[in-house]
Design a protein around this motif. Sequence first.
Motif, PDB file in Angstrom:
ATOM      1  N   ASN A   1       8.886  -9.449  -5.566  1.00 20.10           N
ATOM      2  CA  ASN A   1       7.493  -9.460  -5.108  1.00 20.10           C
ATOM      3  C   ASN A   1       6.548  -9.743  -6.270  1.00 20.10           C
ATOM      4  O   ASN A   1       5.376  -9.443  -6.220  1.00 20.10           O
ATOM      5  CB  ASN A   1       7.118  -8.186  -4.332  1.00 20.10           C
ATOM      6  CG  ASN A   1       7.410  -6.932  -5.099  1.00 20.10           C
ATOM      7  OD1 ASN A   1       7.730  -6.990  -6.291  1.00 20.10           O
ATOM      8  ND2 ASN A   1       7.296  -5.797  -4.454  1.00 20.10           N
TER       9      ASN A   1
ATOM     10  N   THR B   1       8.078  -7.807   7.559  1.00 21.45           N
ATOM     11  CA  THR B   1       7.433  -6.713   6.824  1.00 21.45           C
ATOM     12  C   THR B   1       7.496  -5.438   7.636  1.00 21.45           C
ATOM     13  O   THR B   1       7.316  -5.467   8.863  1.00 21.45           O
ATOM     14  CB  THR B   1       5.959  -6.975   6.434  1.00 21.45           C
ATOM     15  OG1 THR B   1       5.385  -5.754   5.963  1.00 21.45           O
ATOM     16  CG2 THR B   1       5.108  -7.482   7.570  1.00 21.45           C
ATOM     17  N   ILE B   2       7.724  -4.346   6.944  1.00 22.71           N
ATOM     18  CA  ILE B   2       7.708  -3.047   7.631  1.00 22.71           C
ATOM     19  C   ILE B   2       6.275  -2.636   7.953  1.00 22.71           C
ATOM     20  O   ILE B   2       6.052  -1.677   8.680  1.00 22.71           O
ATOM     21  CB  ILE B   2       8.389  -1.930   6.796  1.00 22.71           C
ATOM     22  CG1 ILE B   2       7.590  -1.629   5.516  1.00 22.71           C
ATOM     23  CG2 ILE B   2       9.833  -2.253   6.487  1.00 22.71           C
ATOM     24  CD1 ILE B   2       7.917  -0.262   4.910  1.00 22.71           C
ATOM     25  N   ASP B   3       5.294  -3.345   7.377  1.00 24.25           N
ATOM     26  CA  ASP B   3       3.896  -2.944   7.569  1.00 24.25           C
ATOM     27  C   ASP B   3       3.291  -3.466   8.876  1.00 24.25           C
ATOM     28  O   ASP B   3       2.243  -3.005   9.297  1.00 24.25           O
ATOM     29  CB  ASP B   3       3.028  -3.461   6.403  1.00 24.25           C
ATOM     30  CG  ASP B   3       3.537  -2.997   5.048  1.00 24.25           C
ATOM     31  OD1 ASP B   3       4.213  -1.943   5.008  1.00 24.25           O
ATOM     32  OD2 ASP B   3       3.267  -3.678   4.038  1.00 24.25           O
TER      33      ASP B   3
ATOM     34  N   MET C   1       4.711   4.472   4.486  1.00 23.45           N
ATOM     35  CA  MET C   1       4.173   3.248   3.872  1.00 23.45           C
ATOM     36  C   MET C   1       3.289   2.494   4.864  1.00 23.45           C
ATOM     37  O   MET C   1       2.981   2.991   5.936  1.00 23.45           O
ATOM     38  CB  MET C   1       5.321   2.370   3.395  1.00 23.45           C
ATOM     39  CG  MET C   1       5.970   2.853   2.123  1.00 23.45           C
ATOM     40  SD  MET C   1       7.263   1.694   1.613  1.00 23.45           S
ATOM     41  CE  MET C   1       7.512   2.175  -0.087  1.00 23.45           C
ATOM     42  N   GLY C   2       2.919   1.275   4.487  1.00 27.14           N
ATOM     43  CA  GLY C   2       2.121   0.448   5.397  1.00 27.14           C
ATOM     44  C   GLY C   2       0.969  -0.269   4.721  1.00 27.14           C
ATOM     45  O   GLY C   2       0.228  -1.005   5.369  1.00 27.14           O
ATOM     46  N   ARG C   3       0.765   0.010   3.420  1.00 28.64           N
ATOM     47  CA  ARG C   3      -0.379  -0.555   2.679  1.00 28.64           C
ATOM     48  C   ARG C   3      -1.690  -0.289   3.416  1.00 28.64           C
ATOM     49  O   ARG C   3      -1.943   0.841   3.786  1.00 28.64           O
ATOM     50  CB  ARG C   3      -0.174  -2.055   2.420  1.00 28.64           C
ATOM     51  CG  ARG C   3       0.947  -2.318   1.454  1.00 28.64           C
ATOM     52  CD  ARG C   3       0.847  -3.681   0.838  1.00 28.64           C
ATOM     53  NE  ARG C   3       0.919  -4.724   1.858  1.00 28.64           N
ATOM     54  CZ  ARG C   3       0.767  -6.009   1.617  1.00 28.64           C
ATOM     55  NH1 ARG C   3       0.527  -6.412   0.396  1.00 28.64           N
ATOM     56  NH2 ARG C   3       0.859  -6.900   2.568  1.00 28.64           N
TER      57      ARG C   3
ATOM     58  N   GLU D   1      -0.002   5.889   3.691  1.00 23.31           N
ATOM     59  CA  GLU D   1      -0.252   5.846   2.238  1.00 23.31           C
ATOM     60  C   GLU D   1      -1.609   5.230   1.888  1.00 23.31           C
ATOM     61  O   GLU D   1      -2.165   5.497   0.836  1.00 23.31           O
ATOM     62  CB  GLU D   1       0.849   5.043   1.525  1.00 23.31           C
ATOM     63  CG  GLU D   1       0.919   3.589   1.950  1.00 23.31           C
ATOM     64  CD  GLU D   1       1.946   2.753   1.203  1.00 23.31           C
ATOM     65  OE1 GLU D   1       2.662   3.294   0.348  1.00 23.31           O
ATOM     66  OE2 GLU D   1       2.026   1.542   1.492  1.00 23.31           O
TER      67      GLU D   1
ATOM     68  N   ARG E   1       0.001  -0.276  -6.057  1.00 22.52           N
ATOM     69  CA  ARG E   1       1.025   0.428  -5.287  1.00 22.52           C
ATOM     70  C   ARG E   1       0.416   1.741  -4.836  1.00 22.52           C
ATOM     71  O   ARG E   1       0.131   2.619  -5.650  1.00 22.52           O
ATOM     72  CB  ARG E   1       2.284   0.687  -6.129  1.00 22.52           C
ATOM     73  CG  ARG E   1       3.041  -0.567  -6.509  1.00 22.52           C
ATOM     74  CD  ARG E   1       3.584  -1.321  -5.284  1.00 22.52           C
ATOM     75  NE  ARG E   1       4.255  -2.557  -5.672  1.00 22.52           N
ATOM     76  CZ  ARG E   1       3.636  -3.722  -5.847  1.00 22.52           C
ATOM     77  NH1 ARG E   1       2.324  -3.829  -5.645  1.00 22.52           N
ATOM     78  NH2 ARG E   1       4.303  -4.801  -6.216  1.00 22.52           N
TER      79      ARG E   1
ATOM     80  N   HIS F   1      10.678   4.369  -0.245  1.00 23.69           N
ATOM     81  CA  HIS F   1      11.524   3.207   0.030  1.00 23.69           C
ATOM     82  C   HIS F   1      12.671   3.481   1.004  1.00 23.69           C
ATOM     83  O   HIS F   1      13.369   2.540   1.404  1.00 23.69           O
ATOM     84  CB  HIS F   1      12.045   2.621  -1.285  1.00 23.69           C
ATOM     85  CG  HIS F   1      10.926   2.006  -2.076  1.00 23.69           C
ATOM     86  ND1 HIS F   1      10.124   2.758  -2.895  1.00 23.69           N
ATOM     87  CD2 HIS F   1      10.451   0.745  -2.125  1.00 23.69           C
ATOM     88  CE1 HIS F   1       9.194   1.968  -3.430  1.00 23.69           C
ATOM     89  NE2 HIS F   1       9.378   0.745  -2.981  1.00 23.69           N
TER      90      HIS F   1
ATOM     91  N   ARG G   1      12.487   1.262   3.822  1.00 19.63           N
ATOM     92  CA  ARG G   1      12.824  -0.157   3.704  1.00 19.63           C
ATOM     93  C   ARG G   1      14.344  -0.391   3.705  1.00 19.63           C
ATOM     94  O   ARG G   1      14.787  -1.543   3.688  1.00 19.63           O
ATOM     95  CB  ARG G   1      12.221  -0.729   2.414  1.00 19.63           C
ATOM     96  CG  ARG G   1      10.706  -0.768   2.389  1.00 19.63           C
ATOM     97  CD  ARG G   1      10.210  -2.148   2.041  1.00 19.63           C
ATOM     98  NE  ARG G   1      10.696  -2.596   0.765  1.00 19.63           N
ATOM     99  CZ  ARG G   1       9.990  -2.604  -0.371  1.00 19.63           C
ATOM    100  NH1 ARG G   1       8.736  -2.176  -0.360  1.00 19.63           N
ATOM    101  NH2 ARG G   1      10.502  -3.050  -1.478  1.00 19.63           N
TER     102      ARG G   1
HETATM  103  O1  F6P Z   1       4.771  -4.230   2.003  1.00 18.46           O
HETATM  104  C1  F6P Z   1       5.885  -3.398   2.089  1.00 18.46           C
HETATM  105  C2  F6P Z   1       5.714  -2.166   1.239  1.00 18.46           C
HETATM  106  O2  F6P Z   1       6.859  -1.355   1.430  1.00 18.46           O
HETATM  107  C3  F6P Z   1       4.441  -1.384   1.502  1.00 18.46           C
HETATM  108  O3  F6P Z   1       4.496  -0.606   2.674  1.00 18.46           O
HETATM  109  C4  F6P Z   1       4.362  -0.581   0.220  1.00 18.46           C
HETATM  110  O4  F6P Z   1       3.027  -0.203  -0.031  1.00 18.46           O
HETATM  111  C5  F6P Z   1       4.850  -1.552  -0.820  1.00 18.46           C
HETATM  112  O5  F6P Z   1       5.640  -2.512  -0.141  1.00 18.46           O
HETATM  113  C6  F6P Z   1       5.676  -0.923  -1.916  1.00 18.46           C
HETATM  114  O6  F6P Z   1       6.000  -1.902  -2.857  1.00 18.46           O
HETATM  115  P1  F6P Z   1       7.103  -1.721  -3.993  1.00 18.46           P
HETATM  116  O7  F6P Z   1       8.437  -1.979  -3.377  1.00 18.46           O
HETATM  117  O8  F6P Z   1       6.749  -2.713  -5.031  1.00 18.46           O
HETATM  118  O9  F6P Z   1       7.014  -0.303  -4.490  1.00 18.46           O
END
Ligand code: F6P
Length: 365
Positions: free
Chosen positions: A75, A139-141, A183-185, A236, A259, A286, A289
């Motif tokens: 990413n 995306t999980i978001d 999560m979810g941004r 989050e 983050r 995570h 994910r």
């Molecule tokens: O976009 C997916 C996501 O898991 C978000 O929900 C989370 O805020 C972010 O990625 C976390 O990113 P990283 O894997 O870089 O910690």
Amino acid sequence: MGKKRVGILTGGGDCPGLNAVIRGVTKTAIGKYGMEVIGFYDGFEGLIEGRFTILRQESVSGILTQGGTILGTSNKANPFAHIIGEGENRHVVDKSDQCMELYQDLGLDALICVGGDGTMSIGGQLSEKGASIVGVPKTIDKDLMETDITFGFDSARYTATEAIDKLHTTAQSHHRVLFVEVMGRNAGWLALESGIAGGGDVILLPEIPYEIEEVVSEVRRRSRFGKRFSIVVVSEGCRPKGGEQVYQKIVEDSPDPIRLGGISHIIANQIEQETGIECRVAVLGHLQRGGTPTPFDRLLATQFSVKAMEMVVEGVFNHMVAIQGNKLVPVPIEKVMNKQRTVPLDSHYIKAARAVGASFGAKID
Ligand code: F6P
């Protein structure tokens, strides 16, 4: 003339179902269309550094049920802003021409970019340089525009709901307030849907800034009615009214450096102080994910991959596969680039949550 060739890469954060797409694309390209498939390692990093492999039927055997991505992902990688060196020697270079040269040298007829908004934005820019791009939304978001759902979301929602279920029983036994941070941004879909499915008492979303007094009063109200525990599902990305989001870290070399994470600890301390009820926090991180994709995500990912190959063969480029009202449709990537789909306040999920008595920690009409 040689066989036609399609490239595939998985970019951005991983999620369950990526391997199902790699498998679907590879099997369809080879089996149905007699094409060759090149898989780039670690998302756009593989395209920048020329790291790739030829994917064959046997390369994708047995991966349908595996989480993660056999190709790896990144990413951080961005052909248009590639970071070289560290500290004072750190500088940004444009590697997009080099990527286009590799694209031509490999004789690619199309490149399938599987990812979220960051990946779609880079894919869109590459298509402006002449690459034939087809996007596949993950995306999980669930925060990508133009598609009702993305694969990965259902698996994450399942993990979060299961966690809420488990935390329920211990909250009940110890008469505590249990906070579950998901999560979810900047989008509250994951918190909202797992919160409803898990019977959360309070659900805090980025889209509805909370007031701590409202959360306190909900916990107290439950106490008065003999409910000696509460479950607070925290996205989050949520923030107090007039306040800020909480960052866990800044990843300097990432296109999206923030983050999020940790706000539930702050809220839990405030609630414990105000109510005198013991609070505990579980940040799922995570875990959401990882793991095997749910049947729903396997189905969605497989359908997306088959549709993506159909688009490649029909020459529908610079479009992303989307699902709209149960129909698979191509949407222009530019409609998805640099945008986020958040929870609308008139969402039927918000209505349902309120109807069953969940609080959003705020006064809403
Ligand atoms: O976009 C997916 C996501 O898991 C978000 O929900 C989370 O805020 C972010 O990625 C976390 O990113 P990283 O894997 O870089 O910690």
